[in-house]
Design a protein around this motif. Structure first.
Motif, PDB file in Angstrom:
ATOM      1  N   PHE A 161       1.663   5.727   0.043  1.00 51.20           N
ATOM      2  CA  PHE A 161       2.138   4.747  -0.938  1.00 51.20           C
ATOM      3  C   PHE A 161       0.988   3.938  -1.519  1.00 51.20           C
ATOM      4  O   PHE A 161       0.895   3.732  -2.739  1.00 51.20           O
ATOM      5  CB  PHE A 161       3.153   3.811  -0.272  1.00 51.20           C
ATOM      6  CG  PHE A 161       3.464   2.581  -1.082  1.00 51.20           C
ATOM      7  CD1 PHE A 161       4.298   2.644  -2.183  1.00 51.20           C
ATOM      8  CD2 PHE A 161       2.899   1.357  -0.744  1.00 51.20           C
ATOM      9  CE1 PHE A 161       4.576   1.504  -2.939  1.00 51.20           C
ATOM     10  CE2 PHE A 161       3.167   0.218  -1.490  1.00 51.20           C
ATOM     11  CZ  PHE A 161       4.014   0.287  -2.591  1.00 51.20           C
ATOM     12  N   SER A 162       0.079   3.474  -0.657  1.00 44.14           N
ATOM     13  CA  SER A 162      -0.943   2.517  -1.082  1.00 44.14           C
ATOM     14  C   SER A 162      -2.063   3.137  -1.901  1.00 44.14           C
ATOM     15  O   SER A 162      -2.554   2.511  -2.859  1.00 44.14           O
ATOM     16  CB  SER A 162      -1.537   1.810   0.140  1.00 44.14           C
ATOM     17  OG  SER A 162      -2.148   2.731   1.022  1.00 44.14           O
ATOM     18  N   ILE A 163      -2.492   4.364  -1.569  1.00 42.51           N
ATOM     19  CA  ILE A 163      -3.615   4.961  -2.291  1.00 42.51           C
ATOM     20  C   ILE A 163      -3.255   5.244  -3.756  1.00 42.51           C
ATOM     21  O   ILE A 163      -4.002   4.862  -4.663  1.00 42.51           O
ATOM     22  CB  ILE A 163      -4.122   6.234  -1.575  1.00 42.51           C
ATOM     23  CG1 ILE A 163      -4.637   5.873  -0.176  1.00 42.51           C
ATOM     24  CG2 ILE A 163      -5.237   6.887  -2.387  1.00 42.51           C
ATOM     25  CD1 ILE A 163      -5.710   4.806  -0.153  1.00 42.51           C
ATOM     26  N   PRO A 164      -2.122   5.897  -4.054  1.00 45.69           N
ATOM     27  CA  PRO A 164      -1.748   6.037  -5.471  1.00 45.69           C
ATOM     28  C   PRO A 164      -1.577   4.684  -6.162  1.00 45.69           C
ATOM     29  O   PRO A 164      -1.953   4.527  -7.329  1.00 45.69           O
ATOM     30  CB  PRO A 164      -0.411   6.794  -5.403  1.00 45.69           C
ATOM     31  CG  PRO A 164      -0.470   7.546  -4.119  1.00 45.69           C
ATOM     32  CD  PRO A 164      -1.187   6.631  -3.172  1.00 45.69           C
ATOM     33  N   LEU A 165      -1.005   3.712  -5.440  1.00 47.99           N
ATOM     34  CA  LEU A 165      -0.826   2.379  -6.016  1.00 47.99           C
ATOM     35  C   LEU A 165      -2.171   1.767  -6.392  1.00 47.99           C
ATOM     36  O   LEU A 165      -2.315   1.178  -7.475  1.00 47.99           O
ATOM     37  CB  LEU A 165      -0.106   1.470  -5.024  1.00 47.99           C
ATOM     38  CG  LEU A 165       0.051  -0.001  -5.440  1.00 47.99           C
ATOM     39  CD1 LEU A 165       0.902  -0.116  -6.692  1.00 47.99           C
ATOM     40  CD2 LEU A 165       0.649  -0.828  -4.297  1.00 47.99           C
ATOM     41  N   LEU A 166      -3.163   1.908  -5.518  1.00 42.49           N
ATOM     42  CA  LEU A 166      -4.490   1.367  -5.798  1.00 42.49           C
ATOM     43  C   LEU A 166      -5.068   1.953  -7.082  1.00 42.49           C
ATOM     44  O   LEU A 166      -5.625   1.233  -7.916  1.00 42.49           O
ATOM     45  CB  LEU A 166      -5.429   1.658  -4.632  1.00 42.49           C
ATOM     46  CG  LEU A 166      -5.345   0.730  -3.426  1.00 42.49           C
ATOM     47  CD1 LEU A 166      -6.224   1.245  -2.292  1.00 42.49           C
ATOM     48  CD2 LEU A 166      -5.766  -0.685  -3.805  1.00 42.49           C
TER      49      LEU A 166
END
Length: 428
Positions: A161-166
């Motif tokens: 979730f967090s890496i694409p969001l970043l």
């Protein structure tokens, strides 16, 4: 004994590894260093260092973890029982615990500034005190809760979730930053090759940035690799991590530096860039339309917070894995013990800026480099060559043509690279 979890495939491995690599250094340190030490020329050297020097170190730590499917201490007890090499295992657990004690404080700063973004009331930057402790505790607590959920349900899901969001957040900020008047000077600052600035110092700094950014010497790669299947290609995982890390660093540079130049401010090194200079920039953005400054500021500090948290989660997992496997604790209890240990250790850094700097310097200049040096020496000189090649090639199934070259880099070149970083930390 609790059943050991594993990452669910290559994408999960790269996302988790990238989460440990992408952190605050990508946001403030890489753009500054690229501009100061040759622009595009520095970036080219950085790429070379990442794939020729840092990747073999990554593989050294990775094959230790995957070969044993154990935590850092357990891995060394398996590979070199009752020998001095077990010191590498203990160092690999101590180092991330020390680092996260002050890294969580910086994460707390990011949380605080995210909250302040909605009113653009940043005020003076105060890096210590009770407010810092409160926000740092929140940051550390959330990080530990993610780890408490487990490898697949916690770390893997958070990373996916967090890496694409970043990447989405940094691209949105970049798109706006490039529309600001005068931003072209920031683009030139990053991209214009200045070969006159190339020197031994440039090479050492590029190598050091690559080394630290890929989380080498911290026990993270050993621990995360222990959750990797024997069928996974370690070289592909390492290269994928390096590419993701490099791409985010470059995007962050184009998101931050043009905005700084647009505001007529010279970029600076260290936390001051994101916690002192950029709030002023966001305030300038909001002079015509307040909502613009609020939105961009909130997005930016959300990015900083998430980037810091992906790294803190990986640091915490090293100690948690040790407690689960060596002390036979439940994951929840292990996370609580790590939380309390880190929180108490962090009190020193919270109330003393000098202690913060000393602990940071000791970790970066000594603990990390010694740990990485021991890892490459162990793999290159202690382990049997056939065992190393077996791990690199997955038993002869992949990478068979380049395996000898990688072994040569691990055995001879990587130790020199680590020593270069170690020496440059004290003389440059």
């Amino acid at each position: 004994m609790q059943k050991r979890e594993h990452f669910g495939g290559r994408a999960a491995v790269i996302m988790a590894m990238a989460g440990s690599a992408i952190g605050l250094g990508n946001i403030w340190r890489f753009p500054y260093m690229a501009g100061q030490y040759g622009g595009a020329a520095f970036i080219l050297i950085y790429i070379l260092c990442s794939f020729v020097l840092s990747l073999p170190i990554f593989l050294s730590e990775g094959l230790i973890g995957r070969r044993t499917h154990s935590n850092a201490i357990g891995a060394m007890k398996t590979l070199a029982p009752k020998s001095i090499w077990t010191a590498l295992g203990y160092l690999s657990v101590i180092t991330p615990t020390v680092i996260v004690s002050y890294y969580s404080i910086v994460g707390g700063w990011a949380v605080e500034y995210f909250v302040k973004s909605f009113s653009l009331s940043f005020g003076d930057f105060i890096p210590e005190g009770w407010t810092v402790l409160a926000y740092g505790t929140v940051f550390l607590g959330i990080s530990c809760l993610i780890v408490a959920l487990g490898v697949k349900s916690g770390i893997e899901k958070f990373s996916k979730f967090s890496i694409p969001l970043l990447f989405v957040l940094i691209v949105v900020i970049l798109a706006y930053s490039l529309t600001m008047p005068g931003s072209e000077k920031g683009v030139e600052y990053l991209l214009k090759p200045d070969f006159s600035k190339l020197s031994g110092k440039t090479f050492a700094f590029a190598l050091g940035q690559s080394f630290y950014s890929l989380s080498l010497g911290m026990g993270i790669i050993i621990t995360y690799s222990s959750y990797i299947s024997k069928d996974e290609n370690l070289i592909v995982s390492g290269a994928g991590t390096a590419v993701a890390d490099l791409l985010f660093a470059i995007l962050a540079g184009f998101a931050i530096i043009p905005a700084v130049f647009s505001a007529g401010i010279e970029p600076s090194s260290g936390p001051g860039l994101i916690f002192q200079t950029l709030p002023f920039v966001f305030g300038r953005m909001g002079e015509a339309h307040a909502w613009i400054g609020v939105v961009i500021s909130a997005l930016f500090f959300l990015t900083v917070t998430v980037a810091a948290m992906t790294s803190s989660v990986s640091l915490i997992e090293v100690g948690v894995a040790y407690l689960i496997e060596e002390k036979h604790l439940k994951r929840g209890w292990a996370c609580l013990i790590v939380f309390l240990s880190v929180w108490v250790l962090g009190l020193v850094s919270v109330f003393s800026g000098k202690a913060f700097g000393l602990i940071d310097a000791f970790s970066s200049n000594f603990l990390l480099t010694v740990g990485a040096l021991l890892a490459v020496l162990f793999v290159g000189w202690k382990m049997k060559k056939e065992d190393v090649l077996e791990e690199i090639t997955n038993g002869g199934k992949v990478n068979s043509r380049i395996a000898p070259a990688l072994y040569f880099l691990i055995r001879y070149i990587a130790p020199i690279a680590v020593l270069t970083i170690f020496i440059s930390n004290f003389i440059l």
